[in-house]
Design an enzyme around this catalytic site. Structure first.
Site, PDB file in Angstrom:
ATOM      1  N   LYS A   3     -32.318  40.354  -1.801  1.00  0.00           N
ATOM      2  CA  LYS A   3     -31.229  39.854  -0.966  1.00  0.00           C
ATOM      3  C   LYS A   3     -31.245  40.450   0.429  1.00  0.00           C
ATOM      4  O   LYS A   3     -30.828  39.793   1.380  1.00  0.00           O
ATOM      5  CB  LYS A   3     -29.869  40.106  -1.639  1.00  0.00           C
ATOM      6  CG  LYS A   3     -29.601  39.161  -2.796  1.00  0.00           C
ATOM      7  CD  LYS A   3     -28.126  39.066  -3.119  1.00  0.00           C
ATOM      8  CE  LYS A   3     -27.894  38.081  -4.264  1.00  0.00           C
ATOM      9  NZ  LYS A   3     -26.504  38.084  -4.731  1.00  0.00           N
TER      10      LYS A   3
ATOM     11  N   LYS B  56     -37.170  28.508 -10.942  1.00  0.00           N
ATOM     12  CA  LYS B  56     -35.929  28.361 -11.681  1.00  0.00           C
ATOM     13  C   LYS B  56     -35.073  27.244 -11.065  1.00  0.00           C
ATOM     14  O   LYS B  56     -35.062  27.087  -9.842  1.00  0.00           O
ATOM     15  CB  LYS B  56     -35.181  29.697 -11.582  1.00  0.00           C
ATOM     16  CG  LYS B  56     -34.134  29.934 -12.631  1.00  0.00           C
ATOM     17  CD  LYS B  56     -33.657  31.370 -12.556  1.00  0.00           C
ATOM     18  CE  LYS B  56     -32.139  31.431 -12.506  1.00  0.00           C
ATOM     19  NZ  LYS B  56     -31.585  32.764 -12.464  1.00  0.00           N
TER      20      LYS B  56
ATOM     21  N   LYS C 236     -29.277  25.717  -7.247  1.00  0.00           N
ATOM     22  CA  LYS C 236     -28.564  24.839  -6.318  1.00  0.00           C
ATOM     23  C   LYS C 236     -29.022  25.051  -4.884  1.00  0.00           C
ATOM     24  O   LYS C 236     -28.675  24.275  -4.006  1.00  0.00           O
ATOM     25  CB  LYS C 236     -27.052  25.011  -6.448  1.00  0.00           C
ATOM     26  CG  LYS C 236     -26.600  26.434  -6.342  1.00  0.00           C
ATOM     27  CD  LYS C 236     -25.450  26.717  -7.291  1.00  0.00           C
ATOM     28  CE  LYS C 236     -25.436  28.193  -7.619  1.00  0.00           C
ATOM     29  NZ  LYS C 236     -24.778  28.547  -8.838  1.00  0.00           N
TER      30      LYS C 236
END
Ligand code: TRP
Length: 335
Positions: free
Chosen positions: A118, A200, A203
């Site tokens: 991140k 994976k 969204k």
């Protein structure tokens, strides 16, 4: 008899309110959560405090948080059986996180792969919350003395840290926390992108045909499955050399409750077109009642509010009990 006397084990889990949930969230987590409700005491939260470790639009965050709660319920999480609440409604999460952060090493947090990922992805906003994210997560779990935490593989490292912190605290201050274990659901629920099956389902996929929203209409669902990537041969079987077909078989198996082998046998000798259509129809049929229930809930704000208020009350009660114990153990003067 034994079983009746024995206390049910406790489950805690949650998701961040980062957008509408996908078929991956549904088959990988929510369907699992629903199935656990009868055998365990379940607490499911919406992790809105974790969400702000990356920049959020406030109005959007508020709206999505409500939507995620409604999607939990629409998917079958039953407010009569499980406790449902917003993380920010129970201040003990932030309070315990402080104490735990004083019992967590910088080095441990630096090793977290999610932090590394991140901070690369949000290089302009590597805030302290992003770094201490796993401490807040440990607080979420330990506050409720949870025995089991259903999570995906990407969260196992955080559960491991939670266990280390709990053990360390128990060692220094005396038995305080239940040391939780990850709950690994039935195999096969790892759902990949329909367009790039090596990734994976997410969204944030730039290609919306890659993922199914839980609330997609039947037409859209079937269309997306018709376009799903397979491969150039014609054999319907699972295998590392056939990621697209394997993913479709996995989805079909998870939805119908069959094994991947049974699913493969069912389609043996058929064409990809028929196969993709059948998987699309099975998913559309599974999600149709979810969408319907979501629409009903959207019209019943009062009912939804009642659920999260009640949830915060119960969660708050349980959390306060643990926090009182912790404050006493660390030597804070009683008020
Ligand atoms: N970190 C989890 C995720 O991104 C969300 C989460 C926060 C969580 N606190 C939790 C999951 C406690 C399980 C238990 O998926």
């Amino acid at each position: 008899m034994e079983q009746n006397i024995e206390k049910k084990k406790r489950i805690f889990s949650g998701m961040q309110p980062s957008g509408e949930l996908t078929l991956g969230n549904y088959l990988g987590a929510l369907k699992n959560w629903v199935g656990l409700q009868d055998d365990y005491e379940c607490i499911y939260a919406i992790m809105n405090m974790h969400a702000i470790t990356v920049r959020q639009d406030p109005a959007e965050l508020r709206k999505r948080s409500m939507e995620v709660l409604m999607q939990y319920i629409a998917c079958g999480v039953d407010p009569e059986k499980s406790v449902l609440f917003f993380q920010s409604h129970v201040p003990a999460h932030a309070e315990l996180a402080w104490i735990l952060s004083c019992n967590t090493q910088m080095g441990e947090l630096s090793r977290m792969t999610q932090f590394k990922d991140k901070s690369q992805k949000h290089a302009d906003n590597i805030n302290a919350g992003l770094f201490t994210y796993p401490v807040l997560m440990a607080a979420d779990i330990l506050l409720y003395q949870a025995d089991l935490v259903p999570v995906g593989n990407d969260q196992l490292q955080h559960i491991e840290l939670t266990r280390d912190v709990a053990n360390r605290f128990n060692f220094h201050y005396g038995e305080t926390f239940t040391v939780p274990e990850p709950y690994i659901g039935k195999a096969g629920a790892r759902v990949m992108s329909l367009q790039s099956p090596e990734n994976k389902m997410s969204k944030s996929d730039p290609n919306p045909n890659g993922y199914i929203w839980i609330l997609d209409s039947e037409d859209v669902i079937i269309k997306k499955f018709k376009r799903a990537v397979t491969d150039s041969d014609t054999e319907i079987r699972p295998g590392a050399d056939k990621p697209g077909v394997t993913n479709l078989l996995t989805i079909y198996a998870a939805v119908t409750g069959k094994t991947v082998e049974e699913a493969a046998a069912e389609f043996a000798g058929q064409g990809y077109g028929t196969f993709k259509m059948a998987v699309g129809e099975a998913v559309a049929a599974e999600l149709a009642p979810v969408r319907k229930r979501f629409e009903e809930l959207s019209k019943d704000k009062a009912y939804v509010e009642e659920i999260y208020q009640k949830g915060a009350e119960i969660a708050g009660y349980l959390a306060a009990k643990t926090l009182r114990k912790v404050y006493k153990k660390v030597g804070f003067v009683a008020r």
